[in-house]
Design an enzyme around this catalytic site. Sequence first.
Site, short mmCIF file in Angstrom:
data_model
loop_
_atom_site.label_atom_id
_atom_site.label_comp_id
_atom_site.label_asym_id
_atom_site.label_seq_id
_atom_site.Cartn_x
_atom_site.Cartn_y
_atom_site.Cartn_z
N ASP A 80 0.81 -1.21 0.00
CA ASP A 80 0.00 0.00 0.00
C ASP A 80 0.85 1.27 0.00
OD1 ASP A 80 -2.29 -1.49 -0.04
OD2 ASP A 80 -2.91 -1.04 2.01
N ASN A 154 -4.11 9.27 2.08
CA ASN A 154 -4.54 8.73 3.38
C ASN A 154 -4.87 9.83 4.38
OD1 ASN A 154 -4.64 5.97 3.12
ND2 ASN A 154 -2.72 5.56 4.17
N ASP A 155 -3.85 10.63 4.75
CA ASP A 155 -4.06 11.55 5.86
C ASP A 155 -3.02 12.66 5.91
OD1 ASP A 155 -1.76 10.16 6.92
OD2 ASP A 155 -3.08 8.71 7.85
N ASP A 184 -1.21 14.43 21.65
CA ASP A 184 0.03 14.06 20.96
C ASP A 184 -0.01 14.48 19.50
OD1 ASP A 184 0.97 12.97 23.26
OD2 ASP A 184 0.93 10.88 22.60
N ALA A 196 -6.15 3.46 8.34
CA ALA A 196 -4.72 3.53 8.63
C ALA A 196 -4.50 4.12 10.03
CB ALA A 196 -4.03 4.35 7.54
N TYR A 197 -3.71 5.17 10.15
CA TYR A 197 -3.35 5.75 11.44
C TYR A 197 -4.60 6.19 12.21
CZ TYR A 197 -0.25 8.52 14.56
OH TYR A 197 0.44 9.02 15.63
N SER A 200 -6.11 3.29 14.16
CA SER A 200 -5.35 2.90 15.33
C SER A 200 -5.46 3.92 16.46
CB SER A 200 -3.87 2.68 14.96
OG SER A 200 -3.26 3.91 14.60
N GLN A 253 4.73 10.03 4.34
CA GLN A 253 5.80 9.90 3.35
C GLN A 253 6.52 11.22 3.07
OE1 GLN A 253 4.00 7.98 -0.09
NE2 GLN A 253 4.11 5.97 0.86
#
Length: 300
Positions: A80, A154-155, A184, A196-197, A200, A253
């Site tokens: 991915d 994604n984000d 955080d 994704a993140y 979580s 990235q």
Amino acid sequence: MDSKFKLVALIGKYQTSAGVAAVASARAALDAVAHFLHDQGCDVVLERDTALNMGMVTHPTLTVPQIGEQCDLGLVVGGDGTMLGIGRQLAAYGVPLIGINQGRLGFITDIPYGNFAACLSLMLRGEYVEDHRSLMTGRVMRDGHCVYNATALNDVVVNRGATSGMVELRVEVDGHFVANQRADGLIIATPTGSTAYALSSGGPLLHPSIPGWVMVPIAPHTLSNRPIVLANTSHIAIEVVAGRDASASFDQQSLASLMHGDRIEVTRSNHHVRFLHPKGWSYFDTLREKLHWNEGVTST
């Protein structure tokens, strides 16, 4: 057999730090896919950096912009992360993408390498499902000037420093003050990035057809700061009020270092990524596979 796609670009996962065995395995996979495409009547080119890093000299090469201008299809052999990188770059050109995963099934690279021939033979004839995914544009504003900008599939994530405490962030949506959050960090995720993140960190799953984003705080100081779903037409602004060594990342990235007073502005991109999936593909099948739903449950 006549393929619907005449000129196909192969893009591979390449890491200069990868071991010899890993590079050899990736190169063998690319060679196998290239030979299969030739047998199906396709002309094949390699993305230039893939060819250079893999040491492959048997096929013509094109840069990513040249692939966007000339190719009918991009075929990613990797995971991915590889697809995220190339998807952002080719979105403006409208080139469709197919993902072949050498490891575990991915959310957006969903054809297992061991089964690629059976899947591709049908897809090349036009038997596929097309899936459009939205992009977001993020920019870092400092003293009224844009000092960094990038797109994300994604984000967009604002994070505290690795060794520092919480950051304080002032959040606005469409010019309206939402809250000052001590946490955080903060995630703004597309439906694609909701698995994704953001997931979580406790965020919800968004179906790809929903024209929305999810805003998810990372370990908030106040537990009433919860994820919220927003329209993807929103203009989101995040100002760094306090905290050391904060940064903004785009799809994990690309990275921008932040200073107090910096504003990270997130808006919808004018482009989207075109993914092609095998006929019969379902988003829910992917969720079950990746999130291990129904394990230990006997279906009736």
